[in-house]
Design an enzyme around this catalytic site. Structure first.
Site, short mmCIF file in Angstrom:
data_model
loop_
_atom_site.label_atom_id
_atom_site.label_comp_id
_atom_site.label_asym_id
_atom_site.label_seq_id
_atom_site.Cartn_x
_atom_site.Cartn_y
_atom_site.Cartn_z
N TRP A 31 0.81 -1.22 0.00
CA TRP A 31 0.00 0.00 0.00
C TRP A 31 0.85 1.27 0.00
O TRP A 31 0.53 2.23 -0.70
CB TRP A 31 -1.00 -0.01 1.16
CG TRP A 31 -2.15 -0.93 0.87
CD1 TRP A 31 -2.47 -2.08 1.53
CD2 TRP A 31 -3.11 -0.81 -0.20
NE1 TRP A 31 -3.57 -2.67 0.94
CE2 TRP A 31 -3.97 -1.91 -0.10
CE3 TRP A 31 -3.32 0.12 -1.21
CZ2 TRP A 31 -5.03 -2.12 -1.00
CZ3 TRP A 31 -4.36 -0.08 -2.10
CH2 TRP A 31 -5.21 -1.18 -2.00
N ASP A 35 -1.13 6.84 6.41
CA ASP A 35 -2.28 6.12 5.86
C ASP A 35 -2.71 5.09 6.90
O ASP A 35 -2.14 4.01 6.99
CB ASP A 35 -1.86 5.43 4.55
CG ASP A 35 -2.97 4.51 4.03
OD1 ASP A 35 -4.06 4.46 4.63
OD2 ASP A 35 -2.72 3.83 3.00
N LYS A 73 -12.80 -0.56 7.12
CA LYS A 73 -12.25 -1.59 8.02
C LYS A 73 -12.76 -1.32 9.44
O LYS A 73 -13.62 -2.04 9.92
CB LYS A 73 -10.72 -1.62 7.96
CG LYS A 73 -10.21 -2.13 6.59
CD LYS A 73 -9.25 -1.20 6.02
CE LYS A 73 -8.68 -1.44 4.64
NZ LYS A 73 -9.02 -2.52 3.82
N1 PMP Z 1 -4.34 1.99 2.09
C1 PMP Z 1 -4.45 0.85 2.80
C2 PMP Z 1 -3.53 0.63 3.96
C3 PMP Z 1 -5.43 -0.08 2.47
O1 PMP Z 1 -5.55 -1.21 3.18
C4 PMP Z 1 -6.29 0.18 1.38
C5 PMP Z 1 -7.39 -0.77 0.98
N2 PMP Z 1 -7.40 -1.99 1.49
C6 PMP Z 1 -6.12 1.35 0.66
C7 PMP Z 1 -5.14 2.25 1.04
C8 PMP Z 1 -6.99 1.66 -0.52
O2 PMP Z 1 -8.27 1.95 -0.10
P1 PMP Z 1 -9.49 2.11 -1.10
O3 PMP Z 1 -9.76 0.78 -1.70
O4 PMP Z 1 -10.57 2.64 -0.22
O5 PMP Z 1 -9.09 3.11 -2.14
#
Ligand code: PMP
Length: 359
Positions: A101, A171, A195
């Site tokens: 991520w 994040d 989450k």
């Molecule tokens: N950052 C992290 C740490 C994530 O776990 C996720 C999605 N699992 C995201 C960003 C992306 O999120 P989204 O699918 O809402 O764009």
């Protein structure tokens, strides 16, 4: 049969919240209509919005130095919004790479600003690890430092916060509200909601008010923190039903004692599962103990040819969504705030039985 949902996101929500939402679905606050059928500018919705911000501020002890925004576009929306809002001409943004991520955030940022990536993964064949935060070689000057305290896919969590003169951006999509954190150590926190907060469609941004005026680029108004702060997250129509559920999750969390109580619960759940995996000759976890996530527990069957049988049988036993992310393989149990102790026990029972039958 009880069903336990180990999905990494959108993830299971507290049953109490779901039941309340079901009860109120057609008739919210005796209005005779659903919360999703009323104007976001109506009095009842404005008061929900105000209460939810108040509750989140309470839960995370967020001071008045920060704006709290309820935005759209999920985590990835923020991958773009952060550089658009925090870009400084002539300075690089620094992205700490601890996994999939944070690396994705860097890729997106490069569209909007100059950025450098610092890889702090310290893996060996046997083990995933991260260089301790205090040893990161951060450049002296940066527009901001971005990192991801919980890598949802890799199952890596950082418990120390980097320090720097430049703003620290985190994040927290997969660990917000999971344990006590000092918001004052950060300049910007963002999290997709799906989450620990509520359904997808919402992203929470907690940003130092002093950063709101940085937005020099032609940032789309819906992603402009300054505009969203001025308009109290209602520059355009917000995702009202997601917001309502988030507000209910905040109330639920307060009702059970807040973040310190859920932290204790989360630590116990994670310990139980990691201990079981570590003691089993059948399963293993490749993440170094110092950076193991309290929220996402990846594990691998030593005999990988049993993976699909494990998944089929676990699903038949009411244990949903245990397949690891395709990038890392194996299994992953996501055990966010709403996962009960019973869920952990049921998973361990099943893993124990499966190991016995297939050893
Ligand atoms: N950052 C992290 C740490 C994530 O776990 C996720 C999605 N699992 C995201 C960003 C992306 O999120 P989204 O699918 O809402 O764009």
């Amino acid at each position: 049969m009880s069903v336990f949902n180990f999905c990494a996101g959108p993830a299971g929500l507290p049953p109490e919240v779901m039941k309340k939402a079901q009860k109120e679905f057609l008739n919210w606050q005796d209005l005779g209509v659903s919360v999703m059928e009323i104007s976001h500018r109506s009095k009842p919705f404005l008061s929900l919005a105000e209460q939810s911000e108040h509750d989140l501020r309470d839960l995370m002890k967020i001071s008045d130095d920060y704006a709290v925004l309820f935005m759209q576009g999920g985590g990835r929306g923020q991958f773009a919004a952060v550089p658009m809002n925090l870009h400084v001409p002539g300075k690089d943004a620094v992205y700490i790479n601890t996994g999939i991520w944070s690396d994705g955030a860097y890729d997106e940022a490069c569209k909007f600003t100059t950025a450098v990536e610092l890889n702090v993964r310290n893996d060996s064949d046997e083990q995933f690890n991260v260089t301790p935060v205090s040893e990161w070689q951060l450049p002296n000057s940066a527009s901001y430092i971005h990192y991801c305290p919980n890598e949802t896919i890799d199952g890596i969590e950082l418990f120390d916060v980097p320090k720097h003169d430049a703003p620290i951006v985190a994040d927290m999509s997969s660990n917000i509200l999971s344990r006590e954190m000092d918001v004052n150590q950060f300049d910007l926190i963002y999290a997709g909601a799906q989450k620990n907060i509520g359904p997808s469609g919402l992203a929470i941004v907690i940003v130092k008010k002093s950063l709101l005026e940085r937005n020099g680029l032609a940032t789309p108004s819906i992603f402009d923190y300054e505009i969203q702060a001025k308009k109290e997250s209602m520059y355009n129509t917000p995702p009202t039903f997601s917001w309502y559920l988030a507000a209910e999750v905040f109330k639920w969390l307060k009702s059970i004692g807040g973040v310190s109580v859920i932290e204790q619960h989360n630590r116990e759940k994670a310990k139980k599962l990691y201990d079981f995996i570590d003691e089993s000759p059948f399963y293993n976890n490749k993440v170094h103990t110092s950076v193991r996530s309290l929220m996402n527990v990846p594990f691998w069957l030593k005999n990988e040819s049993l993976n699909s049988q494990f998944l089929t049988e676990s699903e038949h036993s009411g244990l949903l969504a245990l397949e690891g992310h395709r990038y890392v393989g194996g299994m992953r149990a996501s055990i966010y705030n709403a996962m009960s102790n019973q869920g952990i026990d049921a998973l361990i029972d099943f893993m124990h039985r499966f190991a016995k039958e297939n050893s």
